[in-house]
Design a protein around this motif. Structure first.
Motif, PDB file in Angstrom:
ATOM      1  N   ALA A 846       0.825  -1.209   0.000  1.00 50.30           N
ATOM      2  CA  ALA A 846       0.000   0.000   0.000  1.00 50.30           C
ATOM      3  C   ALA A 846       0.856   1.255   0.000  1.00 50.30           C
ATOM      4  N   ASP A 847       2.114   1.135   0.341  1.00 49.48           N
ATOM      5  CA  ASP A 847       2.938   2.326   0.433  1.00 49.48           C
ATOM      6  C   ASP A 847       3.388   2.735  -0.962  1.00 49.48           C
ATOM      7  N   GLU A 848       2.868   3.843  -1.438  1.00 50.45           N
ATOM      8  CA  GLU A 848       3.105   4.266  -2.821  1.00 50.45           C
ATOM      9  C   GLU A 848       4.433   5.012  -2.922  1.00 50.45           C
ATOM     10  N   PRO A 849       5.377   4.512  -3.735  1.00 57.06           N
ATOM     11  CA  PRO A 849       6.686   5.184  -3.798  1.00 57.06           C
ATOM     12  C   PRO A 849       6.664   6.510  -4.571  1.00 57.06           C
ATOM     13  N   GLN A 850       5.695   6.690  -5.483  1.00 57.38           N
ATOM     14  CA  GLN A 850       5.671   7.941  -6.250  1.00 57.38           C
ATOM     15  C   GLN A 850       4.638   8.865  -5.634  1.00 57.38           C
TER      16      GLN A 850
END
Length: 2024
Positions: A846-850
């Motif tokens: 769930a952790d969005e890098p962008q």
């Protein structure tokens, strides 16, 4: 979109009783309220509403189940009603009455009446308003819209057809069986097996009565998704969902420094590339470097050196540090040496390994300057990273044979390929915007005056850090919006072992550069290593950077935040960047081979690459601002909300100094485009819309002495901000969906844990429900995420991530379904662990890098200064029209707690709330803004800004006015708290609680000196005004905050902790009665920062005050207790029901009491208190003389709650009685759970087989001195059924009886090895095995004389390793079995068949047979536990403390630590050890009165002792304590050279034994092998301390670490830990019996003490004890070999199986060695090494024991290795002859035994060999000391000329032979070498021809020999060296003879070195040519001339003649000419 079901009535019920209904749709169940005492009809009349995001499918099902409700038992199903919603989907409305069907799918009389409505999104079906549907008149019950016979044939009574079949008949469109839950129902013939029926599927309801409230509490307030998917817990009410859950933990944990210790052992290096090198290994972590010593001329140095690095830094910093191992060649003081190769890895990679370590792994070296070259060699090392409180299990180090397989043991994490390729990492930096000022404006004004232009006050550049390298872009002078367009290129091996790339914008400054903002990129999140994975890729995307506040100060106190430590408190800038990775083809010629960082320009990218810019609208409403800290309460306050730089008025936008003023840092093109594109009407509406980002100033009003609040009563201020960002909402949407699934999963798992913890029924059902929700959630995600794939600005990462997320979610959904089918009662815990992995995975995905939209910050401003903030991730408040995608706090009221920024927020300052806001936020596209007010509580009017014209209707309000107001009374029932934090120096607190609700607060009374206060107080808050609609408030009340403080006489009360609660609400029209009222007490976890600080037991109810005023409320009883004054007690219905218990206390003694106020404790007493009652021990008259109590048992009676979970804690306090009647508190202890001390009657019927020692549920239960598990179903199923009557246990191989009855059970977690002797067939096998080995047979028949204690020890370590291996295999097998079960389930096999199938596997599982043994087909007898090896008696090696194996020996005597002083605030109270001021020994036993008679009637029952029968007396006793210290491992180095000089110190009471003179020099793994005898008197001296100190020549010796052992508990334990019982009895030899009591005496005593019958010895080697018969041998040999009769073997057999004796049996401590961690008080929680030891104790009143066993370290044996070098052949030729140019070599051979390079020996030189043949006949003689058992050579030598003493090294025996070419003037040339490991080296070839390179290459496959077995070997071996391409090449062959003799033999037959006497070798027969020309010139010349240069010489002679002739001609020519001319 929503589906509504109105459940009206259930009729034709049988019998009277309470009914409850459960309605399920799409896997989400709602429960109705309980209909009480229904006879014929139950009127529910309730609405259930499911908001749904996807269309209603025609084949979805609605299910209604009706239960008989029971408060106590689980509810019984009356019947089920299922219907397919096809008609509803078409028409949108349906009313019907239909019958239910029961478990057997037969229809029953009972029927149900419901009405269903469905409203679709597009409005095609059922358009109606919620209102009209809600008031359905009841009189329509009778009419129903149409008959349902056509739809469901349930009406045809007794037809017996399943609903499935008839459905299929009548509805052709029914495509597949219903979704989710119904996948179990196959269509057609349905026979649902009982087990799989719906009953099993209830999401386990937490006891029905408190269901409602539990649900509300657990769900906090339900998120929208809690409804669209299966709910967290069933919730009865149709919740309006307007509140979010508050976050309980306050303190940011990331930035605070922690202790870390990194230990690295460099063992050896192999295959280093290079000729004749002197390698050194450099270990570098961050900036610390350490070097090993240098090893001379070897390519495979052996170091075995240990390095420790200590750090005190935040975790993020630690895990980003790079560990770099490099090998340097020939480094010395003057030169830095040349780099051979390096290996890099970050600390985080090591930390994420199992056990945080790599053990004995090989690191691959590569050369950073030449990436085309391959591997440069290998280093074998151990790396471990220990954080505080981690304990690292070191695998046992006995000998290292299997790790020589380099390829199989590479130092790489799981799943990384061994062959890593080089890759380029391109980090492209385009531009940044929104940078803050980084210079004061004063300077700027000065500049402006001089230069006349305005400049931006920042000079930014970007620095990128990766894998220990840094790259920088150029500096853009004076620009708030710098454009770089550059790329930084790193070259690194791929996949890299460094996780994060750090990108930092820095401001270039003449003095020092400072960071503006930092962003970390986690490579794991931007790549995927699966088969369908992708290389790291990112962007182009904007990265938002956060850090300190934006105003520029010279000394920024929050500078750390800009460096990326801790949570940023303000937006700093955003940076446009992208990352790409390209794998290099290192073979291509044009490649740059170095790995230096390069920076190159790149082309600009288009505006739209990052997405289309859109206008976003953020709205916030402040509904309440309370709990404002009093420090700022006197000034006016406003709140500001910012998103990026928008809304930030003080220091937001730094306007670029370009000519045209631009708006908020947007680029010009964007701006003009925005204006042109805006349509007309928009321009009209929004033309004047100016953002309002802060609330008006307002002065706070006082709440109480600590807090203020702002008077936002009916008028709530609002803010709104317009901002422009790239529209990348899709990223956030996907992330939101996964987050919600994860939240729901987490909540569900917490539920399951709660159910398990509180031992409620059916945790497995709840877990099944959770898994059901998870699989439904995953399939929803896959359906929703795949929508808009072609949006602008989608990057490669977006596409790839979407694919991989969908794959992951899909497989997770499948797995969840699969696991769900395997969740059984007994597998719940294992499956729970599996599911927790899902949770971590979900959070990771769930952790969005962008990034897209920056986070929102809420600041509290006072005096134009920023005081406190909250950071809200923008995705949490982002709006979407699809429910699942909406952020969890969007359009909800959330309680937000503001905290201090940065480091100010650490520690106590961070715990106090700065302010609590009730905040409503909404963020979305401006064009979707129409419903931004929808989530607000209803009943408000909007107030617009005054200057707006009347026509503007869409302008957001600046404030809301609520005209609806409800009045409530809050009742807070504060019952008690437990395990609170100790806030006073006495180790106690004076706690009181303060309850906050809205703007009100009240306090309980202060209870002094307790950690477990029982306030029993009702706080009443009258006239609480809440704004909004009554109905909404009922579902979503505001939260209550409870803070607990410690009252101090002076100064302000100290904060202990805080918790949140939700009240149960009663509206004025509701009845005050079950199930919701009166509310039940519940536990609330109290937090202090991030740590728990206790729990609060309380209940809260909020009662609406109607027209009748307070008179209508349930009455309050007045104060009952006259002493307490006007304090109201908790009313009867809420306080727990009490029963009478008796608590017996065993007072044994006090230990280790420290001084109090500098005075010794002399006359202590113990006070026990529980629930206001208590008992005092007798006074100890003289603590020094005897610290034990004279009266052992006392008791008191007390009323305690029936419910065990509500039992109050029991307090133990120790006071010291001083003169004049003063009492001083020494220390206290709170027993939080009395659970384990509850006595339950022993079960007379079951003969508890091997279970007595297994404690059920880990609870100790005190029975008559024995511990008996509570009977429980899971136990009885495990008990092995045995024939009644006598049970035979046979333990020997002579009688022919098979030992069928030995239960060999190995607990997977224990290290116990169960040994059973072998049957004959196995001993035969063993013999065969020996023959097969090819070694000589006699070799293995161990000679008794050779055996010593160490043989036993090493054999045992082997066994320990085998056991661990077998356990792993067994675990693998269990998993295999599970797979089999899954497969079986898939194939529809009934569980019973499965049992038959699985039974075979299960048998094996019990025996823990390892897979390998299965193949060998040994008898399944547990015998494979004995490794097949020489028969040596063994002991048990525990790789942990003995205490952990035997429950701390607290079988009847417990130790309670006494605490005093304030608790430390460090993480999780790690420092509690400093607060311990002593220990109380004793025990408790509680039972309900009256007790059954039979116990007290037992024979010999002593009424004075109560339940503590047969307990020894506690008079002082003299004991001889014998401590054996075997060895220590992995000691922490204490000296600068990375070593230590350890010795042992033993303290017991006053006596101390220092073994200082026997220190072991420079050793971190010393073998002590010592025993120490100390006499002691228990109880005065019972704590044994074994310490290891480091000897220093000057100064005091340092403590390395120590371990403490409580001898008293061991001495009195029934496990008999005084002297371990060995496995065999012998009277002489290495295994001699150590105990003064013989086994038969011990057995007789045990039987007498346990009051059991026996031992009765019978004929034929039998003995009967109780009803068990044991067999064994009856003869024994003495020293002289005479046999005589004895019963000792028999008795010993019984002792070794004592746990099988019924009632009193337990495992007796075997002969053992325990491994204890050494700890140093200065470094709490971090292991400083381990020590292996054991302790024997002998009472002095018994016969004296024999002498101590000799365990002194084995002396190495002296050997002599004689190596004769006969000949060499095919040695490569190095030299060219001066004269003849021909190739030759001057060969000599050099040899040494590894580690003794300085003792190297050379042969003479065979000069001028032309063919590579050399003849030597030369003898080397190498004497050495060798340890046979460890296979190591022992050398003692001084490390350097300055060393004080010799250091002992142990190294493997390796012989190195090298061939060299001798040169006279230059250095000799190295030609080749071979290294032979004397224990296993290839047999030499018979002839030179057969000798080849394969002997080295395929070393693993070839048979090897050991010189220690063969003694004499002769043959040819190859010499090898590496060429330029690192290929091995053959450089020669040597014929050698190795002869090993012992020192004695060597003395008898001495030999000379070289060719000397004695026993000289003959001279070699060398060809003449080898002699040099100057010795016999003629010979050499003749050889030269005749052979090779004959023709050359003739040619030269002819040429010379010609030349002479020509010369003569020229010489005589002129004269001749003159003659001729003159005509003479």
């Amino acid at each position: 979109m929503a589906l509504m079901v109105h459940l009206k009535t259930v009729a034709h019920l049988r019998g009277k009783g309470d009914k409850i209904a459960k309605v399920t749709f799409r896997g989400l169940s709602f429960y109705s309220r309980v209909a009480e005492n229904c006879e014929e009809v139950a009127h529910f009349n309730e609405m259930f509403r499911w908001p749904i995001a996807s269309r209603l499918d025609g084949n979805e099902m609605l299910e209604i189940q009706v239960y008989n409700y029971s408060k106590v038992f689980s509810n019984r199903l009356v019947g089920t009603f299922c219907m397919v919603l096809q008609k509803v989907a078409q028409e949108g409305h349906l009313e019907l009455t239909d019958t239910l069907i029961d478990d057997n799918n037969t229809s029953i009389k009972t029927n149900v009446t419901i009405e269903i409505k469905y409203q679709s999104m597009d409005g095609t079906v059922g358009v109606w308003s919620d209102g009209e549907f809600l008031d359905v008149p009841d009189d329509r019950d009778g009419m129903f819209a149409f008959e349902t016979d056509s739809l469901l044939s349930g009406q045809s009574h007794g037809s017996g057809t399943s609903p499935g079949r008839s459905l299929q008949g009548s509805i052709p469109t029914f495509r597949k069986a219903g979704k989710g839950v119904f996948s179990a129902m196959k269509l057609g013939k349905i026979k649902i097996s009982k087990d799989d029926h719906r009953k099993a599927d209830e999401p386990a309801v937490l006891d029905m009565e408190d269901l409602d409230r539990k649900a509300i509490r657990l769900a906090g307030s339900l998120d929208p998704d809690t409804i669209s998917l299966a709910s967290v817990t069933a919730v009865t009410t149709n919740v309006s969902n307007k509140r979010s859950k508050p976050d309980i933990k306050m303190e940011p944990s990331s930035g605070r420094p922690v202790d870390y210790q990194i230990s690295i052992t460099v063992i050896e290096a192999r295959q280093l590339i290079g000729l004749n090198m002197d390698p050194v290994v450099c270990v570098e972590i961050g900036d610390d470097k350490k070097y090993t010593s240098m090893k001379e001329s070897t390519n495979c140095p052996y170091y075995n050196e240990y390095f420790v690095f200590d750090f005190h830094v935040p975790p993020d910093v630690m895990f980003d540090k790079i560990i770099k191992l490099s090998v340097i060649h020939s480094k010395n003081l003057l030169r830095s040496g040349t780099l051979v190769g390096t290996f890099k890895m970050d600390v985080g990679t090591v930390y994420s390994q199992p056990e945080h370590q790599f053990y004995h792994k090989w690191a691959i070296l590569s050369d950073p300057d030449d990436i085309t070259a391959g591997c440069k060699g290998y280093i074998k090392c151990d790396i471990a990273v220990v954080g505080k409180g981690d304990n690292i299990k070191t695998p046992h180090k006995a000998n290292e044979t299997d790790e020589d397989d380099i390829e199989g043991n590479l130092l790489l994490p799981e799943g990384i390929p061994a062959e890593r390729q080089w890759a380029r990492f391109y980090v492209k930096i385009y531009r940044a915007e929104g940078l803050p000022k980084m210079n004061t404006s004063i300077m700027a004004n000065v500049k402006k005056a001089f230069i006349g232009e305005n400049r931006d006050l920042v000079d930014p550049y970007v620095q990128v850090q990766f894998a220990g390298q840094k790259g920088k872009t150029s500096v853009q002078k004076s620009s708030y919006e710098p454009i770089w367009n550059e790329q930084v290129i790193f070259t690194e091996l791929f996949p890299p072992l460094c996780k994060r790339i750090k990108v930092q914008i820095r401001d270039s400054d003449k003095v020092n550069d400072v960071a503006i903002g930092t962003h970390f990129i986690d490579l794991r999140k931007i790549s995927n290593d699966g088969d369908k994975g992708f290389l790291p890729t990112l962007g182009p995307a904007w990265a938002n950077m956060y850090g300190s506040t934006r105003q520029y100060t010279l000394m920024d106190e929050h500078q750390d935040l800009n460096e990326g430590l801790g949570e940023g408190v303000s937006f700093r800038a955003r940076l446009l960047l992208s990352i790409a990775v390209e794998i290099l083809d290192t073979t291509s010629p044009e490649i740059i081979s170095s790995t230096e960082v390069q920076v190159e320009p790149v082309s600009n990218i288009s505006e739209s690459a990052t997405g289309k810019i859109d206008e976003f609208f953020l709205f916030g409403a402040f509904l309440e601002a309370t709990m404002i800290d009093r420090k700022i309460g006197d000034k006016t306050i406003s709140f500001e909300i910012t998103i990026g730089n928008y809304g930030n008025q003080i220091d937001g936008v730094s306007k670029p100094s370009s000519k045209k003023k631009k708006k908020d840092g947007e680029n010009e093109e964007e701006e003009s485009e925005l204006i042109q594109n805006s349509s007309e009407d928009e321009a009209d509406e929004d033309g004047d819309l100016v953002s309002v980002s802060s609330t008006p100033l307002m002065k706070p009003v006082i709440t109480d002495r600590n807090y203020f609040h702002l008077p936002y009563f009916e008028k709530k201020p609002c803010v709104y901000i317009k901002s422009w960002w790239q529209d990348q909402r899709r990223r956030l949407y996907n992330s939101n969906m996964m987050d919600k699934i994860a939240d729901k999963l987490e909540e569900g798992l917490n539920d399951v844990q709660e159910i398990i913890k509180t031992e409620k029924a059916f945790p497995e059902r709840r877990l099944r429900g959770v898994l059901e929700e998870l699989s439904v959630g995953c399939s929803r995600f896959v359906a929703l995420a795949n929508k808009d794939v072609n949006q602008a600005g989608r990057t490669k990462l977006d596409r790839e991530r979407l694919k991989s997320c969908m794959r992951e979610m899909d497989s997770m959904g499948q797995q969840a379904k699969q696991i769900r089918t395997q969740v059984k009662k007994n597998t719940v815990r294992d499956k729970l662990k599996l599911v927790q992995n899902f949770l971590q995975k979900l959070r990771f995905l769930a952790d969005e890098p962008q990034h897209s939209i920056p986070d929102v910050f809420v600041w509290m401003m006072s005096n134009n200064k920023r005081i406190a903030y909250a950071r809200i991730p923008s995705k949490d408040i982002l709006y979407s029209i699809v429910d699942e995608e909406t952020g969890k706090d969007c359009g909800k009221v959330k309680a937000v707690f503001l905290k201090l920024p940065g480091k100010k927020g650490f520690g106590p300052a961070g715990w106090t709330v700065q302010a609590k806001l009730e905040l409503y936020l909404w963020l979305g596209l401006n064009k979707q803004r129409k419903d931004f007010l929808n989530g607000l509580p209803n009943g408000f009017e909007e107030v617009k800004a005054a200057k707006m014209g009347p026509g503007i209707h869409s302008v957001p309000p600046v404030s809301l006015v609520y005209n609806m107001k409800q009045v409530f009374q809050l009742r807070a029932h504060m019952y008690q708290a437990r395990s609170l934090f100790a806030a006073d120096s006495s180790g106690l607190s004076d706690p009181f609680a303060r309850v906050f609700f809205s703007t009100h607060s009240q306090v309980t009374e202060v209870l002094s000196e307790t950690l477990c206060p029982t306030w029993d107080q009702l706080l009443v808050f009258d006239d609480v005004e809440l704004f909004g609609e009554a109905s909404e408030l009922r579902d979503d009340p505001p939260i209550i905050v409870v803070e607990i403080y410690d009252q101090d006489t002076v100064g302000k009360a100290e904060f202990i902790g805080r918790t949140f609660a939700k009240p149960t609400i009663k509206m004025c029209d509701e009845h005050y009665g079950p199930p919701r009222f009166p509310p039940q007490l519940e536990y609330y976890q109290v937090y202090r920062g991030n740590c728990t600080a206790g729990e609060l037991l309380a209940a809260f109810e909020l009662l609406q005050i109607g027209q009748g005023g307070r008179a209508d409320l349930p009455p309050l009883e007045g104060p009952t207790d006259s002493e307490r004054g006007p304090i109201l007690p908790v009313p009867l219905g809420i306080r727990p029901v009490l029963s009478r218990y008796r608590i017996e206390v065993l007072f044994w003694g006090l230990r280790d009491l420290k001084r109090i106020n500098l005075a010794q404790v002399d006359r202590p007493r113990v006070d026990i208190e529980c629930a206001g009652r208590g008992v005092q021990s007798v006074l100890i008259q003289n603590y020094k003389k005897n610290p034990n109590f004279s009266t052992l048992v006392k008791w008191f009676e007390v009323d305690l709650p029936e419910n065990e979970l509500l039992h109050p804690p029991l307090n133990i306090r120790v006071v010291d009685c001083r003169a004049f009647g003063r009492y001083i508190l020494v220390g206290s202890h709170a027993v939080t759970s009395l659970r384990r001390f509850i006595y339950c009657t022993p079960d007379k019927t079951s003969n508890n087989w091997a279970t007595a020692a297994k404690l059920m549920n880990g609870y100790m239960v005190l029975t008559n001195g024995g511990s008996q598990p509570r009977s429980s179903p899971s136990l009885s199923s495990r008990t092995f059924s045995r024939p009644a009557g006598d049970i035979i246990v046979n333990m020997d191989t002579e009688p022919s009886v098979r030992k069928m009855d030995t239960v060999v059970k190995l607990d997977a977690t224990s290290d116990a090895v169960v040994k059973v002797d072998m049957t004959e067939e196995e001993s035969d096998k063993k013999k065969k095995k020996k023959k097969k080995k090819g070694g000589m047979e006699e070799e293995d028949e161990t000679d008794e004389r050779v055996l010593d204690w160490w043989s036993k020890y090493f054999a045992s370590i082997e066994t320990l390793k085998e056991t661990l291996r077998a356990q792993e295999a067994a675990q693998a097998e269990a998993e295999e079995r599970e797979d089999l079960e899954i497969a079986a389930e898939a194939a529809d096999i009934k569980p019973d068949d499965l049992l038959l199938k699985g039974s075979k596997t299960k048998e094996k599982g019990k025996e823990k047979k390892s897979a390998k043994d299965k193949k060998k087909g040994q008898a399944a007898d547990g015998s494979e536990k004995r490794p097949v090896k020489a028969k040596v008696d063994e002991l048990l090696v525990y790789n942990k403390e003995l205490e952990s194996e035997y429950g701390n020996f607290e079988d009847w005597l417990h130790t309670f630590n006494l605490y005093r002083g304030k608790a430390g605030d460090d993480d999780e109270h790690a420092l509690d050890d400093d607060r311990i001021v002593g220990r109380f020994k004793g025990s408790l036993c509680m039972y309900k009165l009256p007790l059954s008679e039979e116990i007290t009637r037992e024979a010999g029952f002593d009424p004075n002792m109560g339940m503590f029968q047969s307990i020894p007396h506690n008079d002082p006793i003299n004991v001889l304590v014998r401590v054996y210290v075997v060895r220590a491992t992995d000691l922490h180095p204490a000296d600068i050279n990375g070593k230590a000089d350890p010795y042992v110190v033993i303290k017991l009471g006053k006596s101390e034994v220092k073994d200082k003179e026997n220190y072991i020099s420079k050793q971190l793994n010393p073998v002590f092998g010592k025993s120490f005898d100390i006499e002691a008197t228990f109880p005065m001296e019972s704590m044994l301390t074994v310490s290891v100190y480091d000897w220093d020549l000057v100064g005091t010796d340092d403590l390395i670490g120590e371990t403490k052992i409580d001898l008293e508990n061991r001495f009195y334990s029934k496990y008999r830990a005084t002297c371990g019982i060995s496995s065999n009895y012998s009277v002489h030899g290495y295994n001699v019996w150590r105990d003064p009591m013989k086994p038969s005496q011990i057995l007789a005593k045990l039987c007498k003490d346990g009051k059991i019958d026996g031992p009765n010895y019978g004929p034929g080697g039998k003995v009967k004890v109780a009803n068990r018969i044991f067999m064994g041998p009856t003869e024994i040999e003495d020293e002289n070999g005479l046999k005589k009769q004895t019963e000792e073997h028999l008795a010993l057999t019984v002792l070794n199986h004592w746990e099988e004796i019924p009632r009193v049996g337990c495992k007796l401590v075997p002969e053992h060695v325990e491994t204890r961690p050494l700890l140093n008080p200065d470094k709490p929680g971090i292991e400083q090494g381990r020590i292996e030891m054991w302790v024997d104790m002998f009472p002095m009143d018994m016969p004296a024991p024999g002498p101590a066993i000799d365990i002194s370290p084995r002396k190495p044996k002296r050997y002599e290795l004689r190596v004769i070098i006969w000949n060499t052949d095919e040695v490569i030729l190095e030299d060219d002859d001066y004269f003849t140019g021909e190739k030759s070599s001057d060969i000599f051979v050099r040899g040494w035994l590894k580690g003794q390079q300085e003792d190297k020996q050379d042969t003479d030189v065979h000069y001028h060999s032309l063919t590579g043949e050399g003849n030597f006949n030369w003898r080397f003689v190498f004497p050495f000391d060798y340890l046979m058992a460890e296979e190591k050579i022992v050398i003692s030598k001084k490390e350097s000329m300055f060393s004080w003493d010799e250091t002992e090294y142990k190294i493997p025996p390796r012989l190195t032979l090298q061939v060299w070419d001798a040169d006279h003037f230059s250095a000799d040339d190295f030609l080749g070498a071979i290294e032979l490991d004397l224990n296993r080296f290839p047999r030499g070839a018979k002839t030179a021809k057969q000798c080849s390179l394969d002997m080295i290459r395929n070393e693993q496959e070839l048979p090897t020999i050991s010189i220690f077995k063969q003694k004499r070997v002769k043959g040819w071996w190859p010499f090898v060296a590496r060429d330029e391409n690192d290929e091995m090449e053959l450089t020669g062959k040597v014929e050698a003879e190795l002869h090993l003799v012992t020192a004695e033999e060597a003395e008898k037959s001495p030999v000379g070195l070289g060719r000397n006497e004695p026993d000289p070798l003959e001279k070699p027969n060398r060809p003449d040519t080898t002699f040099l020309w100057f010795l016999s010139p003629l010979k050499a010349i003749r050889y030269l001339i005749c052979n090779r240069y004959k023709w050359l010489i003739i040619k030269i002679v002819l040429a010379l003649l010609l030349l002479i002739m020509l010369g003569l001609f020229l010489y005589s020519m002129p004269g001749y000419l003159v003659k001729k001319l003159l005509g003479a």
